[in-house]
Structure formats: structure tokens, C-alpha cells
Design a protein around this motif. Structure first.
Motif, PDB file in Angstrom:
ATOM      1  N   LEU A 148       0.834  -1.014  -0.252  1.00  0.00           N
ATOM      2  CA  LEU A 148      -0.183  -0.109  -0.003  1.00  0.00           C
ATOM      3  C   LEU A 148       0.757   1.295   0.067  1.00  0.00           C
ATOM      4  O   LEU A 148       1.338   1.459   1.107  1.00  0.00           O
ATOM      5  CB  LEU A 148      -0.987  -0.155   1.078  1.00  0.00           C
ATOM      6  CG  LEU A 148      -1.791   1.239   1.329  1.00  0.00           C
ATOM      7  CD1 LEU A 148      -2.533   1.615   0.375  1.00  0.00           C
ATOM      8  CD2 LEU A 148      -2.759   0.986   2.540  1.00  0.00           C
ATOM      9  N   GLY A 149       1.114   1.949  -1.274  1.00  0.00           N
ATOM     10  CA  GLY A 149       1.663   3.059  -1.406  1.00  0.00           C
ATOM     11  C   GLY A 149       0.925   4.429  -1.492  1.00  0.00           C
ATOM     12  O   GLY A 149      -0.199   4.321  -1.797  1.00  0.00           O
ATOM     13  N   VAL A 150       1.409   5.625  -1.059  1.00  0.00           N
ATOM     14  CA  VAL A 150       0.920   6.914  -1.206  1.00  0.00           C
ATOM     15  C   VAL A 150       1.706   7.768  -1.803  1.00  0.00           C
ATOM     16  O   VAL A 150       3.044   8.041  -1.618  1.00  0.00           O
ATOM     17  CB  VAL A 150       0.338   7.330   0.179  1.00  0.00           C
ATOM     18  CG1 VAL A 150      -0.297   8.665   0.271  1.00  0.00           C
ATOM     19  CG2 VAL A 150      -0.639   6.280   0.958  1.00  0.00           C
ATOM     20  N   MET A 151       1.021   8.601  -2.628  1.00  0.00           N
ATOM     21  CA  MET A 151       1.776   9.889  -3.144  1.00  0.00           C
ATOM     22  C   MET A 151       0.923  11.216  -3.002  1.00  0.00           C
ATOM     23  O   MET A 151      -0.397  10.970  -3.376  1.00  0.00           O
ATOM     24  CB  MET A 151       2.175   9.794  -4.761  1.00  0.00           C
ATOM     25  CG  MET A 151       2.896  10.915  -5.101  1.00  0.00           C
ATOM     26  SD  MET A 151       4.392  11.445  -4.311  1.00  0.00           S
ATOM     27  CE  MET A 151       5.480  10.102  -4.645  1.00  0.00           C
ATOM     28  N   SER A 152       1.496  12.121  -2.420  1.00  0.00           N
ATOM     29  CA  SER A 152       0.770  13.308  -2.343  1.00  0.00           C
ATOM     30  C   SER A 152       1.651  14.900  -2.271  1.00  0.00           C
ATOM     31  O   SER A 152       2.869  14.490  -1.787  1.00  0.00           O
ATOM     32  CB  SER A 152       0.015  13.317  -0.902  1.00  0.00           C
ATOM     33  OG  SER A 152      -0.628  14.520  -0.436  1.00  0.00           O
ATOM     34  N   VAL A 153       1.106  15.633  -2.381  1.00  0.00           N
ATOM     35  CA  VAL A 153       1.964  17.003  -2.562  1.00  0.00           C
ATOM     36  C   VAL A 153       2.452  17.182  -0.888  1.00  0.00           C
ATOM     37  O   VAL A 153       3.149  18.175  -0.630  1.00  0.00           O
ATOM     38  CB  VAL A 153       1.407  18.365  -2.968  1.00  0.00           C
ATOM     39  CG1 VAL A 153       0.266  18.658  -2.269  1.00  0.00           C
ATOM     40  CG2 VAL A 153       2.202  19.239  -3.401  1.00  0.00           C
ATOM     41  N   GLY A 154       1.478  16.619  -0.206  1.00  0.00           N
ATOM     42  CA  GLY A 154       1.756  16.791   1.373  1.00  0.00           C
ATOM     43  C   GLY A 154       3.103  16.232   1.839  1.00  0.00           C
ATOM     44  O   GLY A 154       3.727  16.970   2.610  1.00  0.00           O
ATOM     45  N   PHE A 155       3.825  15.307   0.917  1.00  0.00           N
ATOM     46  CA  PHE A 155       5.094  14.865   1.432  1.00  0.00           C
ATOM     47  C   PHE A 155       6.073  15.689   0.785  1.00  0.00           C
ATOM     48  O   PHE A 155       7.280  15.676   1.198  1.00  0.00           O
ATOM     49  CB  PHE A 155       5.318  13.281   0.699  1.00  0.00           C
ATOM     50  CG  PHE A 155       4.363  12.494   1.214  1.00  0.00           C
ATOM     51  CD1 PHE A 155       4.017  12.289   2.463  1.00  0.00           C
ATOM     52  CD2 PHE A 155       3.695  11.674   0.221  1.00  0.00           C
ATOM     53  CE1 PHE A 155       3.118  11.237   2.876  1.00  0.00           C
ATOM     54  CE2 PHE A 155       2.891  10.386   0.577  1.00  0.00           C
ATOM     55  CZ  PHE A 155       2.596  10.600   1.914  1.00  0.00           C
ATOM     56  N   LEU A 156       5.691  16.907   0.145  1.00  0.00           N
ATOM     57  CA  LEU A 156       6.712  17.807  -0.526  1.00  0.00           C
ATOM     58  C   LEU A 156       6.939  19.144   0.195  1.00  0.00           C
ATOM     59  O   LEU A 156       7.735  20.197  -0.224  1.00  0.00           O
ATOM     60  CB  LEU A 156       6.336  17.959  -1.933  1.00  0.00           C
ATOM     61  CG  LEU A 156       6.096  16.630  -2.815  1.00  0.00           C
ATOM     62  CD1 LEU A 156       5.809  17.312  -4.372  1.00  0.00           C
ATOM     63  CD2 LEU A 156       7.440  15.853  -2.957  1.00  0.00           C
ATOM     64  N   LEU A 157       5.991  19.336   1.434  1.00  0.00           N
ATOM     65  CA  LEU A 157       6.344  20.552   2.121  1.00  0.00           C
ATOM     66  C   LEU A 157       6.946  20.387   3.260  1.00  0.00           C
ATOM     67  O   LEU A 157       7.134  19.387   3.863  1.00  0.00           O
ATOM     68  CB  LEU A 157       4.552  20.871   2.337  1.00  0.00           C
ATOM     69  CG  LEU A 157       3.593  20.952   1.361  1.00  0.00           C
ATOM     70  CD1 LEU A 157       2.112  21.291   1.932  1.00  0.00           C
ATOM     71  CD2 LEU A 157       3.973  21.993   0.267  1.00  0.00           C
ATOM     72  N   SER A 158       7.518  21.558   3.528  1.00  0.00           N
ATOM     73  CA  SER A 158       8.186  21.377   4.784  1.00  0.00           C
ATOM     74  C   SER A 158       7.676  21.328   6.178  1.00  0.00           C
ATOM     75  O   SER A 158       7.969  20.831   7.153  1.00  0.00           O
ATOM     76  CB  SER A 158       9.363  22.674   4.944  1.00  0.00           C
ATOM     77  OG  SER A 158       8.185  23.862   4.873  1.00  0.00           O
ATOM     78  N   SER A 159       6.275  21.706   5.921  1.00  0.00           N
ATOM     79  CA  SER A 159       5.352  21.766   7.275  1.00  0.00           C
ATOM     80  C   SER A 159       3.925  21.399   6.760  1.00  0.00           C
ATOM     81  O   SER A 159       3.334  21.612   5.700  1.00  0.00           O
ATOM     82  CB  SER A 159       5.362  22.875   8.023  1.00  0.00           C
ATOM     83  OG  SER A 159       4.331  22.923   8.887  1.00  0.00           O
ATOM     84  N   PRO A 160       3.229  20.430   7.569  1.00  0.00           N
ATOM     85  CA  PRO A 160       1.802  20.182   7.345  1.00  0.00           C
ATOM     86  C   PRO A 160       0.962  21.674   7.240  1.00  0.00           C
ATOM     87  O   PRO A 160       0.103  21.530   6.660  1.00  0.00           O
ATOM     88  CB  PRO A 160       1.310  19.208   8.484  1.00  0.00           C
ATOM     89  CG  PRO A 160       2.625  18.701   9.012  1.00  0.00           C
ATOM     90  CD  PRO A 160       3.594  19.663   8.703  1.00  0.00           C
ATOM     91  N   ASP A 161       1.659  22.500   7.826  1.00  0.00           N
ATOM     92  CA  ASP A 161       0.645  23.764   7.803  1.00  0.00           C
ATOM     93  C   ASP A 161       0.980  24.731   6.661  1.00  0.00           C
ATOM     94  O   ASP A 161       0.529  25.799   6.688  1.00  0.00           O
ATOM     95  CB  ASP A 161       0.889  24.520   9.160  1.00  0.00           C
ATOM     96  CG  ASP A 161       0.510  23.855  10.248  1.00  0.00           C
ATOM     97  OD1 ASP A 161      -0.439  23.112  10.233  1.00  0.00           O
ATOM     98  OD2 ASP A 161       1.002  24.236  11.441  1.00  0.00           O
ATOM     99  N   ASP A 162       2.099  24.394   5.863  1.00  0.00           N
ATOM    100  CA  ASP A 162       2.405  25.268   4.742  1.00  0.00           C
ATOM    101  C   ASP A 162       0.979  25.462   3.679  1.00  0.00           C
ATOM    102  O   ASP A 162       0.491  24.175   3.670  1.00  0.00           O
ATOM    103  CB  ASP A 162       3.375  24.824   3.712  1.00  0.00           C
ATOM    104  CG  ASP A 162       4.752  24.903   4.466  1.00  0.00           C
ATOM    105  OD1 ASP A 162       4.782  25.657   5.528  1.00  0.00           O
ATOM    106  OD2 ASP A 162       5.773  24.456   4.095  1.00  0.00           O
ATOM    107  N   ALA A 163       0.783  26.568   3.310  1.00  0.00           N
ATOM    108  CA  ALA A 163      -0.180  26.787   2.502  1.00  0.00           C
ATOM    109  C   ALA A 163       0.272  26.390   0.882  1.00  0.00           C
ATOM    110  O   ALA A 163       1.562  27.303   0.497  1.00  0.00           O
ATOM    111  CB  ALA A 163      -1.020  28.010   2.626  1.00  0.00           C
TER     112      ALA A 163
END
Length: 336
Positions: free
Chosen positions: A144-159
Motif C-alpha cells: 500500500l503506497g501513497v503519493m501526495s503533495v503533502g510529502f513535498l512541503l516542509s510543514s503540514p501547515d504550509d499553504a
């Protein structure tokens, strides 16, 4: 600070930069008369327009088609309305399918501005790794693999404050540059609505045989209004609708077992809508506070509460989706 590949996507340009307001009779930069028509004489953009290459088919479409040859089934999860549990359903669908250790499952999160899949899947804070064959998905389990732009941000709170072309460039990279490998099911979690991201994913996957879309709603009319738009969108782009799931469909008290309607279906709910629009109703998932808790903690609801009414409903819906995908349908019926 963005991941370098994100910066690359942001650098993509959609056309020549015009330096002044074009004349009223301007043929447009996409015309073969660009820079050559009588109206172009004296225009400060004449040289730029005449030297521009005519727009052709995006070469990425063929590259994506080649990349997707190793993906057997592609399922889009859509909802016209935000907050109806679309990402939650995407995660549970992936967990349910991945319970079969012989199946390889992947989730692609294209909700660029609101990537919640990393949190729901228990992968918040993880990073994407680059290899010689492209980006590597982040794995929940071996299958089970996942890809998201969330992995490319320095913080989960980044907009992520991007216009449409930047979002489209990111989706293109996810499909073309990720080393997906041999996959049985690719589940694409989309943002609410019928906008750039939806058009892009249908365009890029158009030649790869999409199985169809699962549409998520809640019982109240305010949600059904937007879901009707989503179904019409699917029909306009010739995307098959696997069926509709009604989320938050009543609440069963764990003590007295009495059922209450938290969101009353004033117009008949998803069942009546499906009858009217002639689309399948895959099932109804009741409210369960444990679902929200499992999403916040990044755990699989199936393993946490295996015998709850919501779990049983999920499993029935997932079985229906599997039956649909395994049905031997002509390729033309799977192309948007």
C-alpha cells in the motif's frame, strides 16, 4: 521552501508573455494567423506571436499512457461538496483492498491545496525519495503506497497557493514521474468540485482506460445539489460512474442501538437521487465517531473496529467496487 521538483512544476509556462493589450481583432496566439493577420500590424506582440510554436497535443499524455501500463485498475473518488468524507473513503477503500496481500494498492492525492491523505494514512511528516526510476511512493504497508503533495512541503501547515497551471503541472508529474510499479488498484483522491484538477486527471488518464468514479455524498439536499453537478461532469467527460456512496447515513447508538438521522434526507437522500439520475447506489455508511478518531491517528478503521456497522457497510461497498472492476468490459467503455 518547496521540494525542487515542485519548483520545476511551478516554472512551467502556459504561453508567451504579452506586453500590451492585444487589438480587438487579434486572432489569438493559438491561431495559425498569429502575428500574420492584418490586425497584427503594429502590435507590439507581433514578433513574439509569429515566432511562437503552435500548440499541439501535450507529449506528457503519451508518456503517462506508457507509465500507466503497469496499473490494472484506476478509480477516481469524487465529490461535488467538501466535507462529505471523500478522503476518508479513499483511505478506507485503499486499506480494504490492501487487506488482500496479493494485491498492490496505491493512493494518489491530487487535492493540491488540501492534502489530507498523509494524515489519514498515518504518514504525516514523511518525505518522498528520488531514485533513478523516479519518485518513490511512501508506503503504509508493503502493498500500500501513497503519493501526495503533502510529502513535498516542509510543514503540514504550509499553504499551497497556486493557480491552475501549477496544479496541473504537479498532477502531470505525479502520473509521469512516480515509480508506481505493478499496481492492481490506483485510487485517486480528488478535491471537491469540477475544476482544474478534475479536468487534468481525466485528460491525462484519458487514454489509459479509467475504470470509473466513485462519488461521495451525505444525505442532505445541500450536498446532493453539488453531487448532481459532479455526476453531470462525469457524463460530459464520458467518465463512467461506478456508483454513489452515502456517507454519514444515520447514527446507531452503540448502547441502545437506536438509529437517529443526524442529516435528515429531506429530498430522499442519495437513494432517491440515484433512482432519478439512473446511477448505482453502492451503499450507505453510518456515522461512527471512531472513524474520525482513526483518521486523526492514522490507523485503519477496519483493524480498530472490525465488527461495527460502518465497517460492515464499507466492506460491502468495497466488494461491489471490486466486482465492477473485475467485470470484463470493453476498453471503450472505460475511456473518458
Amino acid at each position: 521552501m518547496f521540494f525542487p521538483a515542485v519548483a520545476s512544476a511551478m516554472a512551467e509556462r502556459v504561453g508567451p508573455a504579452l506586453v500590451d493589450v492585444p487589438p480587438h481583432e487579434c486572432p489569438g496566439t493559438g491561431s495559425d494567423q498569429a502575428g500574420k493577420a492584418a490586425a497584427c500590424q503594429g502590435c507590439p506582440n507581433q514578433g513574439l506571436c509569429s515566432s511562437a510554436q503552435p500548440a499541439g497535443p501535450d507529449p506528457a499524455i503519451e508518456e503517462i499512457k506508457e507509465k500507466m501500463k503497469t496499473v490494472k485498475h484506476k478509480i477516481l473518488v469524487l465529490s461535488g461538496k467538501g466535507g462529505v468524507g471523500k478522503s476518508t473513503f479513499s483511505a478506507h477503500l485503499a486499506h480494504g483492498l490492501a487487506e488482500d496481500e496479493n494485491k498492490q494498492v496505491a493512493v494518489l492525492d491530487i487535492d493540491i491545496c488540501g492534502p489530507s491523505i498523509p494524515k489519514i494514512m498515518g504518514l504525516e511528516g514523511e518525505q518522498v525519495h528520488q531514485s533513478g526510476s523516479g519518485w518513490s511512493p511512501v508506503y503504509v504497508e508493503e502493498n500500500l503506497g501513497v503519493m501526495s503533495v503533502g510529502f513535498l512541503l516542509s510543514s503540514p501547515d504550509d499553504a499551497v497557493i497556486w493557480r491552475g497551471p501549477k496544479k496541473n503541472g504537479m498532477i502531470k508529474q505525479f502520473l509521469r514521474d512516480v515509480d508506481w510499479g505493478e499496481i492492481d488498484y490506483l485510487i485517486v483522491d480528488t478535491p471537491p468540485g469540477t475544476s482544474d484538477e478534475h479536468l487534468s486527471i481525466v485528460q491525462y488518464l484519458g487514454a489509459t482506460c479509467i475504470d470509473g468514479a466513485v462519488i461521495i455524498t451525505t444525505p442532505q439536499e445541500v450536498a446532493l445539489q453539488d453531487v448532481r453537478k459532479e455526476i453531470n461532469f462525469c457524463r460530459k467527460v464520458k467518465l463512467p460512474v461506478i456508483g454513489v456512496v452515502e456517507n454519514m447515513s444515520g447514527f446507531v447508538c452503540p448502547k441502545c442501538k437506536k438509529e437517529s438521522q443526524i442529516f435528515p434526507p429531506t429530498t430522499g437522500g442519495a437513494e432517491m437521487m440515484c433512482l432519478t439520475l439512473n446511477v448505482p447506489l453502492l451503499g450507505k455508511v453510518p456515522l461512527d465517531p471512531q472513524i474520525g478518531k482513526s483518521c486523526d491517528t492514522g490507523q485503519s478503521f477496519f483493524s480498530e473496529i472490525p465488527n461495527s456497522p460502518a465497517t460492515l457497510s464499507y466492506r460491502d461497498i468495497i466488494q461491489r467496487i471490486q466486482n465492477y472492476c473485475s467485470h470484463d468490459r470493453p476498453q471503450e467503455e472505460r475511456k473518458p
